[in-house]
Design a protein around this motif. Structure first.
Motif, PDB file in Angstrom:
ATOM      1  N   ALA A 398       0.838  -1.200   0.000  1.00  0.00           N
ATOM      2  CA  ALA A 398       0.000   0.000   0.000  1.00  0.00           C
ATOM      3  C   ALA A 398       0.876   1.253   0.000  1.00  0.00           C
ATOM      4  N   GLU A 399       1.973   1.210   0.768  1.00  0.00           N
ATOM      5  CA  GLU A 399       2.889   2.357   0.787  1.00  0.00           C
ATOM      6  C   GLU A 399       3.556   2.526  -0.579  1.00  0.00           C
ATOM      7  N   ALA A 401       2.255   1.768  -3.452  1.00  0.00           N
ATOM      8  CA  ALA A 401       1.262   2.351  -4.363  1.00  0.00           C
ATOM      9  C   ALA A 401       1.250   3.867  -4.238  1.00  0.00           C
ATOM     10  N   GLY A 402       1.437   4.367  -3.017  1.00  0.00           N
ATOM     11  CA  GLY A 402       1.490   5.808  -2.808  1.00  0.00           C
ATOM     12  C   GLY A 402       2.710   6.436  -3.467  1.00  0.00           C
ATOM     13  N   HIS A 405       1.981   7.209  -6.897  1.00  0.00           N
ATOM     14  CA  HIS A 405       0.802   8.067  -7.014  1.00  0.00           C
ATOM     15  C   HIS A 405      -0.401   7.300  -7.558  1.00  0.00           C
ATOM     16  N   SER A 406      -0.568   6.078  -7.038  1.00  0.00           N
ATOM     17  CA  SER A 406      -1.704   5.213  -7.383  1.00  0.00           C
ATOM     18  C   SER A 406      -1.737   4.840  -8.862  1.00  0.00           C
ATOM     19  N   LEU A 407      -0.598   4.974  -9.555  1.00  0.00           N
ATOM     20  CA  LEU A 407      -0.506   4.464 -10.928  1.00  0.00           C
ATOM     21  C   LEU A 407      -0.729   2.952 -10.928  1.00  0.00           C
ATOM     22  N   TYR A 408      -0.267   2.303  -9.846  1.00  0.00           N
ATOM     23  CA  TYR A 408      -0.517   0.879  -9.634  1.00  0.00           C
ATOM     24  C   TYR A 408      -1.176   0.700  -8.263  1.00  0.00           C
ATOM     25  N   ARG A 409      -2.105  -0.227  -8.189  1.00  0.00           N
ATOM     26  CA  ARG A 409      -2.798  -0.489  -6.925  1.00  0.00           C
ATOM     27  C   ARG A 409      -1.988  -1.436  -6.047  1.00  0.00           C
ATOM     28  N   ALA A 410      -2.230  -1.391  -4.769  1.00  0.00           N
ATOM     29  CA  ALA A 410      -1.596  -2.329  -3.837  1.00  0.00           C
ATOM     30  C   ALA A 410      -1.934  -3.757  -4.266  1.00  0.00           C
ATOM     31  N   THR A 412      -0.448  -5.160  -6.877  1.00  0.00           N
ATOM     32  CA  THR A 412      -0.035  -5.310  -8.276  1.00  0.00           C
ATOM     33  C   THR A 412       1.284  -6.070  -8.354  1.00  0.00           C
TER      34      THR A 412
END
Length: 508
Positions: A398-399, A401-402, A405-410, A412
């Motif tokens: 999740a970190e 993904a941040g 910038h949420s280009l990929y989701r946790a 992925t």
């Protein structure tokens, strides 16, 4: 008449003298050129760009995956690495095999199988007598019948080398955008999607040429790595064995048989290999970001991955734990504010699970020790002083993904993680894929000559023939030949040149 005969006799005598002088000079040149080996380099080839678009388009709805250390570069090309083979600068004969594979999947059936399943690996280029052929290992599912066939070193494509003189005395053999045509054998291996004579994507390669040691055997150019490029007789240094494309995620080899030391052991050296994510690298260098990456602090580029070296930390075999820090920085920059740096890479393993963290710099702010990906790390045992994981599948946190910038989701799937730590000073770390001395740290964009659309090119309803690269647009590069013989301007594509000319000529 007598004078005529005398003139002819004088001409014959002069010819004989010139022949004798040539014969006296040639052996020294030939002896100097003989026994040269190809040791390091890469081959860039898109196979067929319209086939890539067909596979990933709305009809086949498929994808491709890379194995054995293969990478993507430029507009839709695949990079195969670690050239080994031989080169005779006197005759121009050249043979070099490369490592890596690409697998295409499409037309998925309800049961999960694929009607289209094609793997091309270990391409080998052989050139002699003015002709060239590209060979490859091919595994394919026949169109219609579903029959699977595997062929080794198929004569897959002919290379249009017209007018090229491969002779020379330099230390790099380079070919740029050489037109390739599918052979009859290649058409059969291509599972019936194309007929013999179909134009394929052009082939570019760069291979280092080295003088063989006295008495040493010259590589045969069979395409089987594990020889001079990675250290003969040392399997731990052979990229083709370490990067087979099978993401096992298991410790390589068996335990040494010695009782495990109690308590943590200091790590003498180590490296972690991670490419972040293939599609992210393609985005950075693609038509949107128009960017690049830069390595510093000892980080190395292996084509499909980045190596973070000089690992230090502790390993506890009894508890199956590892905590190690690695050197090196990779910084991605590009349009639309792209500026992301990863440094201070750290790997922690406990309870069969690994986490890769890094100090992340973006927008002028550095956040330390951010967990980016997790990966499986069971049975983490030492073999001959080396603890290793090979291409362990990794998932974004999740970190992480941040960070993107949420280009990929946790969750992925990111590029796999390979890890090696030495517990003593004698254990050798696995070798990186050898891209050769002419390789660039960041893939260069393709020029106008022979340019091909990337894998994200517009969808096509069926495979179609691409135009062959225009030979007239390929720059002519110098080739040194004994006796001062000059090449014709039309004999482009190929060059054998010294290192001093590399900076000005650039790479393919």
């Amino acid at each position: 008449m007598p004078s005529s005969r005398r003139a002819r006799a004088s001409g014959v005598a002069l010819l004989a003298l010139l022949t004798a002088l040539s014969a006296a000079l040639l052996p020294a040149t030939t002896a100097h050129a003989a026994g040269r080996s190809v040791q390091g380099g890469r081959l860039d080839w898109g196979i067929k760009s319209s086939f890539q678009s067909y596979v990933t388009g709305p009809i086949a709805q498929g994808s491709y995956s890379l194995g054995g250390g293969a990478a993507t570069v430029g507009g839709g090309r695949f990079r195969f690495h670690s050239a080994t083979g031989s080169y005779d600068s006197g005759t121009g004969a050249f043979a070099a095999g490369f490592s890596g594979s690409v697998r295409f999947l499409g037309h998925r059936e309800s049961g999960g199988a694929y009607q289209l399943d094609l793997t091309i690996s270990r391409p080998t280029v052989r050139i002699s007598g003015g002709g060239g052929t590209l060979y490859a290992d091919v595994t394919s599912t026949e169109r219609g019948s579903g029959r699977v066939s595997t062929s080794s070193q198929v004569a897959f494509a002919t290379l249009a080398l017209g007018g090229i003189d491969m002779r020379g005395g330099g230390d790099v053999v380079q070919l740029t955008n050489v037109p390739a045509t599918l052979t009859a054998q290649g058409a059969r291996s291509f599972a019936g999607y194309y007929t013999a004579g179909t134009a394929l994507d052009p082939v570019s390669l760069s291979a280092d040429v080295k003088a063989a040691a006295t008495g040493a055997a010259t590589p045969d150019g069979s395409g089987k790595t594990g020889g001079s490029a990675a250290g003969a007789g040392d399997a731990s240094r052979d990229p083709s064995t370490k990067r087979s494309g099978k993401a096992s995620g298991k410790a390589s080899g068996k335990a040494s048989g010695k009782p495990a030391e109690k308590g943590p052991v200091n790590v003498a050296n180590g490296a972690v290999d991670w490419g972040v994510r293939r599609t992210f690298r393609e985005y950075v260098t693609g038509e949107i970001a128009h960017g690049a990456w830069k390595l510093s602090g000892g980080a190395q580029d292996g084509g499909a991955l980045f190596r973070f070296p000089r690992g230090k930390g502790t390993y506890d075999e009894a508890r199956q734990t590892l905590d190690a820090d690695f050197a090196g920085t990779v910084r991605f920059t590009g349009a639309q504010g792209l500026d992301l740096a990863l440094a201070g890479v750290r790997v922690r393993v406990e309870k069969g699970r690994g986490t890769l963290t890094a100090d992340v710099t973006g927008g002028g702010t550095t956040t330390p020790d951010v967990p980016l990906v997790t990966f499986g790390a069971k049975r983490l045992k030492a073999a001959k002083g080396l603890v290793s994981l090979v291409e362990a599948p990794a998932k974004l946190t999740a970190e992480g993904a941040g960070v993107f910038h949420s280009l990929y989701r946790a969750g992925t799937a990111m590029d796999p993680v390979s890890l090696a730590v030495a517990l003593n000073g004698t254990a050798a770390l696995p070798a990186l894929p050898d891209l050769g001395s002419g390789a660039e740290a960041t893939p260069a964009a393709e020029g106008s000559a022979g340019a091909r659309p990337g894998t994200g090119a517009g969808p096509r309803t069926e495979p179609e023939t691409d135009p062959v690269a225009d030979a007239a647009n390929v720059p002519v590069l110098p080739l040194g030949i004994a006796g001062g013989v000059l090449l014709a301007a039309g004999a482009a594509f190929a060059v054998v040149r010294g290192r001093r000319g590399r900076a000005s000529a650039g790479t393919s």
